[in-house]
Design a protein around this motif. Sequence first.
Motif, PDB file in Angstrom:
ATOM      1  N   ARG A   3       0.786  -1.277  -0.180  1.00 30.86           N
ATOM      2  CA  ARG A   3       0.270  -0.160   0.260  1.00 30.86           C
ATOM      3  C   ARG A   3       0.999   1.057  -0.220  1.00 30.86           C
ATOM      4  N   TYR A   4       0.172   2.141  -0.702  1.00 31.56           N
ATOM      5  CA  TYR A   4       1.731   3.811  -1.511  1.00 31.56           C
ATOM      6  C   TYR A   4       0.441   4.633   0.032  1.00 31.56           C
ATOM      7  N   GLU A   5       1.682   5.607  -0.082  1.00 34.15           N
ATOM      8  CA  GLU A   5       0.828   7.173   0.921  1.00 34.15           C
ATOM      9  C   GLU A   5       1.192   8.107  -0.805  1.00 34.15           C
ATOM     10  N   TYR A   6       0.251   8.551  -1.287  1.00 32.39           N
ATOM     11  CA  TYR A   6      -0.292   9.218  -1.842  1.00 32.39           C
ATOM     12  C   TYR A   6      -0.437  11.349  -1.318  1.00 32.39           C
ATOM     13  N   ARG A   7       0.061  12.215  -1.911  1.00 32.44           N
ATOM     14  CA  ARG A   7      -0.677  13.774  -1.254  1.00 32.44           C
ATOM     15  C   ARG A   7      -1.475  13.843  -2.808  1.00 32.44           C
ATOM     16  N   THR A  14      -4.948  13.642   1.094  1.00 31.00           N
ATOM     17  CA  THR A  14      -3.938  11.907   1.061  1.00 31.00           C
ATOM     18  C   THR A  14      -4.406  11.080   0.491  1.00 31.00           C
ATOM     19  N   GLU A  16      -4.178   6.571  -0.111  1.00 26.79           N
ATOM     20  CA  GLU A  16      -3.691   5.592   0.184  1.00 26.79           C
ATOM     21  C   GLU A  16      -3.784   4.512  -1.385  1.00 26.79           C
ATOM     22  N   LYS A  39       4.285  11.105  -4.178  1.00 32.14           N
ATOM     23  CA  LYS A  39       3.710  10.208  -3.176  1.00 32.14           C
ATOM     24  C   LYS A  39       4.417  10.440  -2.408  1.00 32.14           C
ATOM     25  N   SER A  42       7.011   6.837   3.379  1.00 38.05           N
ATOM     26  CA  SER A  42       5.818   5.797   4.341  1.00 38.05           C
ATOM     27  C   SER A  42       6.890   5.553   5.893  1.00 38.05           C
TER      28      SER A  42
END
Length: 68
Positions: A3-7, A14, A16, A39, A42
């Motif tokens: 799982r990747y977190e983005y803004r 924000t 995921e 990206k 995290s």
Amino acid sequence: MPRYEYRCRACTRTFELDRPMAASADPAVCPEGHTDTVKLLSTVALGGVGGSAPAAGGCCGGACGCAN
């Protein structure tokens, strides 16, 4: 699957995404439809049984002789 977190730069939201590691650098579209996203880096917290690691050896662990 990771799982990747983005803004989103447009709406500052924000979010995921679950995607394969091979696709981690692919562009991501925010839930609002904006494409100007980045990206985020995290952090991962791992839990376990046991105590903390001993503070001996290595720099600033007492063995190098530094003042810290």
